[in-house]
Design an enzyme around this catalytic site. Structure first.
Site, PDB file in Angstrom:
ATOM      1  N   HIS A  37       0.836  -1.210   0.000  1.00 46.08           N
ATOM      2  CA  HIS A  37       0.000   0.000   0.000  1.00 46.08           C
ATOM      3  C   HIS A  37       0.871   1.260   0.000  1.00 46.08           C
ATOM      4  CE1 HIS A  37      -2.765  -2.878   2.259  1.00 46.08           C
ATOM      5  NE2 HIS A  37      -3.474  -2.541   1.202  1.00 46.08           N
ATOM      6  N   SER A 185       0.479  -8.992   1.434  1.00 45.31           N
ATOM      7  CA  SER A 185      -0.985  -9.017   1.488  1.00 45.31           C
ATOM      8  C   SER A 185      -1.386  -8.886   2.945  1.00 45.31           C
ATOM      9  CB  SER A 185      -1.494 -10.355   0.936  1.00 45.31           C
ATOM     10  OG  SER A 185      -2.812 -10.600   1.378  1.00 45.31           O
TER      11      SER A 185
END
Ligand code: PAF
Length: 291
Positions: A37, A185
């Protein structure tokens, strides 16, 4: 950094920034932020004046037996990470503000949403498309950034944006991996130490596909799929959901690898389901390496 909890306030801020000619970039997330991210946030910083990170665990993209309840949530930690990255706004709405009583409108990209992830997770992409379109309408960004790790999501959102004439530029950024190849993840947090160690097989299987196509010139998709499955079968802790070689644009299965092809897989380790993918590029005619 400002934390915004209300849809109405986020809309007002965006309207004001746009009015002053500022470029806005949106990084849509469900929180539990990791370096993947943050790489999107850094790219957003380069592109725009104002960076908005949305953090919303979207209930409508989870099936009834999926991990909505246990999905990792830590807004304070995520906000600290966003401050450190120079994010301007974290938009973290409540579910009942995004989906108030009487909510009835859904967005579906036909065909692309029912294969691969969509076959294993019926309704998933309807939830994704709906929430992404809502976020785009609320934040009204010039740029929206997505990770290549969720390749099918990026392909479907791109098609939605095109089909519905949404005025935004999508930017898809490379998958960020651990040194041993495991794709970052939020769901990696569920893995036991044994399953975490076993999970490296996903990257090794995809690497096998890349070597076969790009180094050895293999063009037979069925053979590549077989070899990927063989690598995965070497790890008894892994249960394969799917391995597929599909067209990058319409997700249709390919037989011959004559242009870049998406090799996508999903597998279970214990009760954690992970996905990963790679795009393999065929050798150019004459045997040269792809650039
Ligand atoms: O990729 C995700 O985290 C989610 O699917 C998204 C795009 C934020 C929509 O909820």
């Amino acid at each position: 950094m400002e934390l915004i909890r209300r849809v109405s306030l986020m809309r007002e801020i965006s309207r004001e920034k746009r009015g002053r000619g500022k470029k806005i970039a949106l990084v849509p997330t469900m929180g539990a932020l990791h370096d993947g991210h943050l790489s999107l946030v850094r790219r957003a910083r380069d592109l725009a004046d104002i960076v908005v990170v949305s953090i919303f665990v979207n209930p409508t993209q989870f099936g009834p037996r999926e991990d909505y309840e246990r999905y990792p949530r830590d807004l304070a930690r995520d906000a600290d990470l966003c401050i450190a990255e120079g994010v301007d706004y974290v938009f973290a709405p409540e579910a009942n503000d995004m989906y108030p009583p009487g909510y009835r409108t859904w967005v579906e990209v036909e065909g692309l949403s029912s294969v691969l992830e969509g076959a294993s997770r019926p309704g998933h992409f309807r939830g994704v498309c709906t929430v992404v379109l809502k976020l785009l309408n609320i934040v009204r960004p010039h740029f929206a950034l997505f990770g290549q790790k969720d390749a099918q999501q990026a392909i479907i959102v791109r098609r939605m944006v095109r089909d519905l004439n949404v005025d935004v530029e999508l930017v898809v950024c490379e998958t960020v991996r651990q040194p041993d190849g495991l794709a970052l993840s939020s769901r990696n947090a569920y893995l036991s130490p044994e399953d975490r160690a076993a999970a490296t097989v996903l990257f090794r299987a995809l690497e096998r596909a890349r070597v076969l196509v790009e180094d050895e010139g293999e063009t037979d998709a069925a053979r590549v799929e077989r070899e990927v499955r063989e690598v995965l079968a070497g790890e008894p802790r892994v249960r394969v959901d799917y391995v597929a070689l599909v067209d990058e644009d319409d997700l249709q299965p390919v037989e011959r690898i004559e242009r870049p092809v998406l090799v996508a897989l999903a597998a279970w380790l214990g009760d954690t389901r992970l996905i990963d993918n790679v795009i393999v590029k065929p050798r150019k005619r004459g045997g040269e390496q792809p650039s």
